[in-house]
Write an enzyme that holds these catalytic residues in place. Sequence first.
Site, PDB file in Angstrom:
ATOM      1  CB  SER A  75      -0.850   0.041   1.002  1.00  0.00           C
ATOM      2  OG  SER A  75      -1.658  -1.074   1.325  1.00  0.00           O
TER       3      SER A  75
ATOM      4  CD  GLU B  82       1.894  -0.829  13.306  1.00  0.00           C
ATOM      5  OE1 GLU B  82       1.744  -1.309  14.362  1.00  0.00           O
ATOM      6  OE2 GLU B  82       1.198  -1.843  12.336  1.00  0.00           O
TER       7      GLU B  82
END
Lengths: 280, 308
Positions: free
Chosen positions: B36, B57
Amino acid sequence: MHEEKLVKEIKRTALQIRKWVIESIYRAGSGHPGGSLSIADIIACLYFHEMRHNPKNPKWEDRDRLVLSKGHACPALYAALALSGYFPVDELKNLRKTGHFLQGHPCMRKVPGVDMSTGSLGHGLSVAVGMALAGKIDKKDYRVFVILGDGELQEGEVWEAANSASHFKLDNLIAILDRNGLQIDGPTEEIMHIEPIAWRWRAFGWNVIEIDGHNIEEILDTFHNIKKNGKPTIIVANTIKGKGVSFMEGTLSFHGKAPSHEQYMKAISELEQEERELDV
Amino acid sequence: MFKEKRNLRDAYSSALIELGNKNKDVVVLDADLALSTKTKRFGTVFPDRFFDVGIAEANMMGIAAGLATCGKIVFASTFAVFATGRCYDAIRQSIAYPCLNVKIVATHAGVSVGGDGASHQMLEDIALMRALPNMTVIAPADATEMEDVVPEIANYYGPCYVRIGRADAPVIFEKHGEFKIGKGYILKDGDDVAIIATGTMTAEAIKAGEILKKEGIDAMVVHMPTIKPIDKKVVEKASKTGRIITCEEHTVIGGLGDAIAMAIQRKPTQMHRIGINDVFGESGEAEELLEKYGLTAENIAKVAREMI
Ligand SMILES: Cc1ncc(C[n+]2csc(CCOP(=O)(O)OP(=O)(O)O)c2C)c(N)n1
């Protein structure tokens, strides 16, 4: 086996570090003696024997790195750095003082020899993974050491990092777990269990070695014998919080509190007594 | 009025590859969104300098910091909502405070993400990143500019946050080499009101300027790609009109509008902030959502008329 002379020297250095932990925290009026004292022996072994580093060239690219993930224990790190020659030992008297460089938690931009700024628990292992990855990319042979608190393992990011370290086969990464059994609110196992700890790290793909974190010979031998087998290594070091000062050992209250004047005098005299015993 | 549209994520990945060819210190990280964000293309060309850390993350931000301490120029990418909100403490402690050379390039910012809804529509990232000392905050307006941002931030030492949207965006700039960190651009001069926009909203601001022109209102149109540090000179010029409208696909709290208000806090200037008015987004088509929240040229023009 290591020479008796070396072991004695490191024991003496560890006592110096302990004395400075007490001295600097006493003068600052705040700080974390418990978790600083529990890593004093390990820090002494790292900076005075095991790590490849050069106090005259703190940014030397090929140096071994240390990330003190449990950043609140920096008085022990600062003492080791000063005693190694990174900055004048006298500066240790200015811990936490306005306008001086020894911050309450390590700052890599202010203190020569500090490889990473830390203080918020749970981030250090990720950073060490990044450093170890850089070593692999650049085909350099430096190693990355990281000291973790046992309470700190309750942070989820530690396990993200643990997973990535074995995934990326970082056998240049060595974590040391300061298993002193206490966090702020109580014993780790009561607050939020982390056992079976060796088993958990093994399941994440790590080499696990369990040692007595106050036995200098054992610490030195362990570092010396680490194998490069494509896996990161964690040394579970069983320690005593507050080690070396009778009334701080195993007590919760000295996690983050400076000693009073009387306590300071008593602590220093105990440590000096131990020093004298080394000589006989 | 704009001839073509291009995607900023495509521009990002091409620019990354070009940069990677020139500079061996460039390392790219992603957290399972490499398709993406399009960083996967870099990974295909330079497998040794690309790491997908999985759905982790905060760990990615820490790894980025560690790599940067060893001299790497690190680009870490994921959706804006995860890159900032989920990692705020890791970014604060391990990147901004030690001032490390990490470039966080976040995609899918703003309501125009569309169908995924509020959980994926990041509207506070500029505010969060702006609040961090040492952090530079950039929102490019089109693909040309994005292609310039990548080498420019790689050349600059220090942490940067770059936010881009998901959708294809009208091409505003025809030539390369314009973008400089901290520089604002007066795209159209004017005396009656100044419209200052950033990121996805700049194209709408240009359109609003055209609408107003037809009505005899002379609007200054400014593109402000760097939100921090803000270009004070350009803001001061804009303030001479006496009326400033700021436009951002972001909450009105703590973003471009506040940055501009800070820059002219002693000048008597009417200000109106166009942005998301302290609500979460919702699912829908990108264009419908932009319409609903007033992020359109028509609404900018309407506000301008009201202020004059
Ligand atoms: C993310 C985060 N939460 C809370 C704290 C406050 N804090 C400082 S030390 C500490 C306890 C740490 O326990 P442990 O990791 O076992 O360290 P040690 O006992 O060795 O000092 C806490 C909760 C912190 N520094 N960071």
